[in-house]
Structure formats: C-alpha cells, structure tokens
Design an enzyme around this catalytic site. Structure first.
Site, short mmCIF file in Angstrom:
data_model
loop_
_atom_site.label_atom_id
_atom_site.label_comp_id
_atom_site.label_asym_id
_atom_site.label_seq_id
_atom_site.Cartn_x
_atom_site.Cartn_y
_atom_site.Cartn_z
N HIS A 62 47.76 41.90 32.91
CA HIS A 62 47.16 42.88 32.96
C HIS A 62 46.98 43.60 31.55
O HIS A 62 46.09 44.21 31.01
CB HIS A 62 47.30 43.79 34.01
CG HIS A 62 46.91 43.21 35.21
ND1 HIS A 62 47.76 43.35 36.46
CD2 HIS A 62 45.70 42.69 35.74
CE1 HIS A 62 47.09 42.80 37.45
NE2 HIS A 62 46.00 42.25 37.10
N GLU A 106 33.75 44.95 41.73
CA GLU A 106 34.21 43.76 42.32
C GLU A 106 33.46 43.53 43.64
O GLU A 106 32.99 44.45 44.12
CB GLU A 106 35.63 44.54 42.91
CG GLU A 106 36.41 43.77 44.01
CD GLU A 106 36.71 42.23 43.77
OE1 GLU A 106 37.49 42.09 42.84
OE2 GLU A 106 36.35 41.31 44.40
N ASP A 137 28.21 42.41 43.08
CA ASP A 137 28.31 41.06 42.25
C ASP A 137 28.27 41.64 40.72
O ASP A 137 27.14 42.37 40.44
CB ASP A 137 27.11 40.38 42.49
CG ASP A 137 27.10 39.06 41.54
OD1 ASP A 137 28.29 38.94 40.65
OD2 ASP A 137 26.19 38.17 41.88
N GLY A 138 29.24 41.37 39.83
CA GLY A 138 29.28 41.66 38.70
C GLY A 138 28.28 41.26 37.61
O GLY A 138 27.70 41.69 36.75
N ASP A 155 37.86 39.85 34.56
CA ASP A 155 39.10 39.54 35.26
C ASP A 155 38.73 38.89 36.48
O ASP A 155 38.93 39.43 37.51
CB ASP A 155 39.88 40.79 35.54
CG ASP A 155 41.27 40.50 36.37
OD1 ASP A 155 41.82 39.53 36.26
OD2 ASP A 155 41.92 41.50 36.80
N THR A 157 38.13 35.40 39.32
CA THR A 157 38.96 34.18 39.67
C THR A 157 38.48 33.19 39.02
O THR A 157 37.58 33.16 38.22
CB THR A 157 38.64 34.16 41.23
OG1 THR A 157 37.06 34.46 41.43
CG2 THR A 157 39.37 35.01 42.24
N ASP A 158 38.94 32.06 39.27
CA ASP A 158 38.71 30.29 38.71
C ASP A 158 37.18 30.53 38.92
O ASP A 158 36.43 31.18 39.79
CB ASP A 158 39.53 29.41 39.20
CG ASP A 158 40.83 29.74 38.95
OD1 ASP A 158 41.02 30.45 38.23
OD2 ASP A 158 41.73 29.23 39.83
N PRO A 162 31.78 32.96 43.91
CA PRO A 162 30.91 33.84 43.24
C PRO A 162 31.34 33.92 41.74
O PRO A 162 30.48 34.73 41.10
CB PRO A 162 31.11 35.25 44.10
CG PRO A 162 32.49 34.94 44.65
CD PRO A 162 32.56 33.55 44.82
N1 SAM Z 1 44.05 37.66 37.68
C1 SAM Z 1 43.59 37.01 38.49
C2 SAM Z 1 43.57 35.40 38.27
O1 SAM Z 1 43.11 35.18 37.15
O2 SAM Z 1 44.16 34.84 38.84
C3 SAM Z 1 42.09 37.43 38.84
C4 SAM Z 1 42.15 38.51 39.76
S1 SAM Z 1 41.22 39.26 40.35
C5 SAM Z 1 41.73 39.85 42.08
C6 SAM Z 1 39.53 38.48 40.73
C7 SAM Z 1 38.54 39.04 41.35
O3 SAM Z 1 37.27 38.36 40.93
C8 SAM Z 1 38.39 38.68 43.22
O4 SAM Z 1 38.93 39.79 43.75
C9 SAM Z 1 37.03 38.26 43.25
O5 SAM Z 1 36.57 38.81 44.38
C10 SAM Z 1 36.22 38.87 41.99
N2 SAM Z 1 35.27 38.27 41.93
C11 SAM Z 1 34.82 36.88 41.53
N3 SAM Z 1 33.47 36.85 41.30
C12 SAM Z 1 33.04 37.90 41.12
C13 SAM Z 1 31.67 38.53 40.80
N4 SAM Z 1 30.65 37.59 40.74
N5 SAM Z 1 31.53 39.84 40.68
C14 SAM Z 1 32.76 40.70 40.94
N6 SAM Z 1 33.77 40.33 41.22
C15 SAM Z 1 34.08 38.84 41.29
#
Ligand code: SAM
Length: 280
Positions: A62, A106, A137-138, A155, A157-158, A162
């Site tokens: 972070h 988020e 949705d971002g 930040d 997910t992989d 989404p």
């Molecule tokens: N640091 C982390 C990692 O790389 O492992 C990422 C953590 S953070 C919890 C990732 C967040 O991205 C998730 O909570 C997921 O719901 C969110 N996310 C995924 N796609 C998204 C989108 N299109 N818009 C907004 N949030 C999204």
C-alpha cells in the site's frame, strides 16, 4: 489439527498459509470474499482463493502504490483509488497534507464491509471525512471523468472477472483524461518472473497514454515471486527522476514503514532482467 489455506500462485507453484479460523466467507455477484485468521500473517483478505492483503505485509504494497505517485505529483489534492476496497491505499494517500479528497471506486461493497469489520487498521481511512466511497465499476466511472484527479491509483485484482478491462489501453486513456494537467497514474502490474505478459501490456498502455511511462518495483512477501511491479504514467513530471531535496522535504510529514525517499529513488532502478524485459 492443522488448517492450511493454499493459493495456486501459478499453475505449478503454491503458497500455503497456516490458518487459525475462517472469520468471514461470502459469495457476491463478483467473487468469493474470505477473511482468514492466520498463525503468522495476522488476518488476511482472500478473493476467489487469491491472497489480497495480509496484516503482516500489507504496508509494503500500500505504501508503494500510494506514496510513489503522490510524491511524484508536485501538490496532489484529489486522488482516486480504483478497486482497493480494503482501504489500504486510501489510508496512505490521506497521510499527504495537501490531499483534500480521496475517492474510492470499488465494485464490490462486500469487500469494503468485510475489511471494515475484520481489518480495521487497513480500512481506517475509509471513515475519514475526506474519503468518498463509490460502489460501482471503476471502468464506467473513469470513462465519464474529465480533468479532475491529480493521482489515480489502480489497486485491482488480477485481470480476471470485472478487473479485465482495467488492464486495457482504453482504460489507461480514460484515466489520462480523468487526470489534471500534472496528473500521475499507477497500476499494480504483477510479477516479472511469472506474469510478464501483464507487465508488458501495462507498459505499452502507459506509453500510449502518457508523456512519461515508468516501471518501479518493491517487495511484497505474500504475492507471487515476492518481487512486485508497479507501472506509472505521468503527464508532465518524469517519475523516474524525482528531485531528492523535494522528496526529503515532503517526506518529513508522512509516516511510513516501507517507503522512504531512498527507497522511492531506488525503486526505479531495475535489475537488468527487468530492464531488458521492458525494453523489448
Ligand atoms: N492489492 C490487491 C492485490 O493486488 O492482490 C488488490 C486488492 S483490492 C481488494 C482489489 C479490488 O478490486 C477488489 O476488491 C475488487 O472487487 C476490485 N475490483 C475489481 N474490478 C473492479 C472494477 N472494474 N472496478 C472497481 N473495482 C474493481
């Protein structure tokens, strides 16, 4: 009895973490959200069986996600975190005295809810009056923003579910439009050992969308390979050549455990195998 959680970091490599208890488990329209209590890593957020945050090493990730772009911008006032529902990046960005507002976009409210309840130290910034939480949705949100944010932190997910579109060039271009004149963008771009295609794609997207593109790295012990990369785009300032005096002066106001002015500068020095990969 020993209880273990295992993540398949690649098809042939696993990390296993000994756990004490499953504190929370729910299936949302987007993913399975779990909070596990572990023996050595504290509490841990897991999404679709992939470790996202552990109390033990979250600061490494972070701080590098937040302070490198925030210190690259000359005077950040407004920041956007896309994804990041655990709140770790929000907490770090709020440490900057010039920051007036951090928007968190988020997609999954369950992540925010679970982290508020079980990871209160990570989620602390979410209750700050300067933080605005948008559950949406971002990709759609950023598409409609113009010239508004000084810093955008992705930040995510992989690139599955989404999050897929967050790795597309169209998203990078939209993020550039959402940024102000000196705007700075950063996205987490995975491991140079195991996910080179993701890293190279992010690099191409950043080069196509910003005047400056730069890769930096840091250590995150629980992520695949432990050696993590971050891809930056910047409209005016060259991120790879920070002013050491300005960094040192501004650093005095921000308390950190991983980031420091020296770590910041060294993070842009790439080991030759990464430098060659990016130059390809
Ligand atoms: N640091 C982390 C990692 O790389 O492992 C990422 C953590 S953070 C919890 C990732 C967040 O991205 C998730 O909570 C997921 O719901 C969110 N996310 C995924 N796609 C998204 C989108 N299109 N818009 C907004 N949030 C999204």
């Amino acid at each position: 009895m020993q209880l273990w959680f295992s993540e398949d970091q690649t098809r042939h490599i696993r990390i296993s973490v000994r756990i004490k208890a499953v504190l929370h488990r729910e299936t949302t329209p987007y993913q399975e959200v779990m909070i596990l209590d572990t023996v050595e890593l504290g509490r841990m957020l897991v999404l679709d069986d992939i470790i996202q945050v552990t109390e033990h090493d979250e600061f490494c990730y972070h701080e590098m996600m937040s302070h490198v772009p925030a210190f690259t911008h000359p005077r950040p006032r407004r920041a956007l975190v896309v994804g990041g529902g655990d709140g770790g990046c929000v907490r770090e960005l709020l440490k900057h005295p010039t920051i007036e507002q951090v928007d968190l976009c988020e997609i999954d409210e369950a992540v925010v809810r679970a982290c508020r309840q079980y990871l209160p130290e990570v989620a602390a910034g979410l209750d700050d009056p300067r933080c605005r939480i948008l559950i949406q949705d971002g990709i759609a949100y950023v598409k409609d923003c113009r010239d508004h944010y000084d810093v955008v932190v992705v930040d995510s997910t992989d690139p599955i579910g989404p999050a897929v579109g967050l790795f597309d060039e169209a998203f990078y271009r939209a993020a550039a439009r959402a940024l102000t004149a000196d705007g700075v963008f950063v996205a987490q771009t995975e491991s140079p050992f195991f996910f080179q295609d993701i890293l190279l794609r992010a690099r191409r997207n950043a080069e196509a969308s910003f005047a400056h593109a730069a890769l930096y790295w840091g250590v995150v012990p629980t992520y695949p390979g432990g050696f993590w990369t971050y891809t930056m785009g910047s409209k005016t300032v060259d991120p790879a050549r920070p002013d050491p005096e300005a960094l040192a002066r501004r650093a005095a106001a921000v308390k950190t455990r991983y980031w420091s002015p020296e770590v910041h500068r060294q993070a842009f020095v790439l080991p030759p195998f990464v430098r060659d990969l990016v130059a390809r």
